[in-house]
Design a protein around this motif. Structure first.
Motif, mmCIF file in Angstrom:
data_model
loop_
_atom_site.group_PDB
_atom_site.id
_atom_site.type_symbol
_atom_site.label_atom_id
_atom_site.label_comp_id
_atom_site.label_asym_id
_atom_site.label_seq_id
_atom_site.Cartn_x
_atom_site.Cartn_y
_atom_site.Cartn_z
ATOM 1 N N THR A 38 -1.534 -13.823 3.299
ATOM 2 C CA THR A 38 -2.225 -12.874 2.429
ATOM 3 C C THR A 38 -1.695 -11.476 2.700
ATOM 4 N N VAL A 39 -1.241 -10.827 1.635
ATOM 5 C CA VAL A 39 -0.766 -9.448 1.723
ATOM 6 C C VAL A 39 -1.667 -8.578 0.861
ATOM 7 N N ILE A 40 -1.617 -7.265 1.113
ATOM 8 C CA ILE A 40 -2.458 -6.325 0.375
ATOM 9 C C ILE A 40 -1.608 -5.142 -0.080
ATOM 10 N N GLY A 41 -1.895 -4.679 -1.276
ATOM 11 C CA GLY A 41 -1.190 -3.524 -1.819
ATOM 12 C C GLY A 41 -1.743 -3.180 -3.185
ATOM 13 N N GLN A 42 -1.149 -2.168 -3.790
ATOM 14 C CA GLN A 42 -1.562 -1.769 -5.129
ATOM 15 C C GLN A 42 -0.604 -2.364 -6.155
#
Length: 150
Positions: A38-42
């Motif tokens: 799981t990665v996070i970003g805009q």
């Protein structure tokens, strides 16, 4: 814009043995691992960008994880190189087996720490690794969270 988490699942088969362990896992055995990344970003806001609306292209994330983890660990046997298992590893290598010698006890816990380091190095600067879940059996898994390791 909002931050979004995306997750991609991977699977691979790996053997290992836990040197010094007091149970069955001291013997060479294998697992059908499932790895959830799981990665996070805009999401990309530039509508001229071919990846408009994506945090990261799932294909790009797949390439990183396959290169660093799946293609390396799939159908390999993992041993801690700092144990007498190194002798068994050498024998298997001579016989043409894919053997990985690592600096740690190859438990799910230690493998997920190793995987996090490898994946984080390859992610673009605007994307952060949020979590990993390494499932060893249907009922057992180890998790790594960036927030726990800041």
């Amino acid at each position: 814009m909002s931050k979004i988490r995306i997750t991609k699942q991977f699977s691979f088969e790996t053997g290992h043995a836990l040197y010094g362990y007091d149970g069955k896992c001291k013997n060479v055995h294998g697992h059908s691992y499932n790895l959830y990344v799981t990665v996070i970003g805009q999401p990309i806001a530039d509508n001229a960008n071919v990846k408009f609306g994506m945090v990261i292209d799932f294909g790009d994330l797949k390439k990183i994880v396959k290169d660093e983890i799946v293609d390396v660990f799939d159908h390999a046997t993992v041993f801690n190189k700092n144990t007498p298992h190194v002798e068994l590893a050498k024998e298997l290598q001579v016989r043409g087996h894919n053997v990985l010698l690592v600096d740690y006890q190859p438990t799910s816990e230690m493998m997920v720490i190793d995987f996090a380091k490898k994946i984080k190095k390859r992610l673009p600067d605007n994307i952060k690794l949020h979590s990993l879940k390494l499932q060893e059996t249907a009922t057992s898994f180890a998790e790594w969270y960036a927030s726990d390791n800041a």
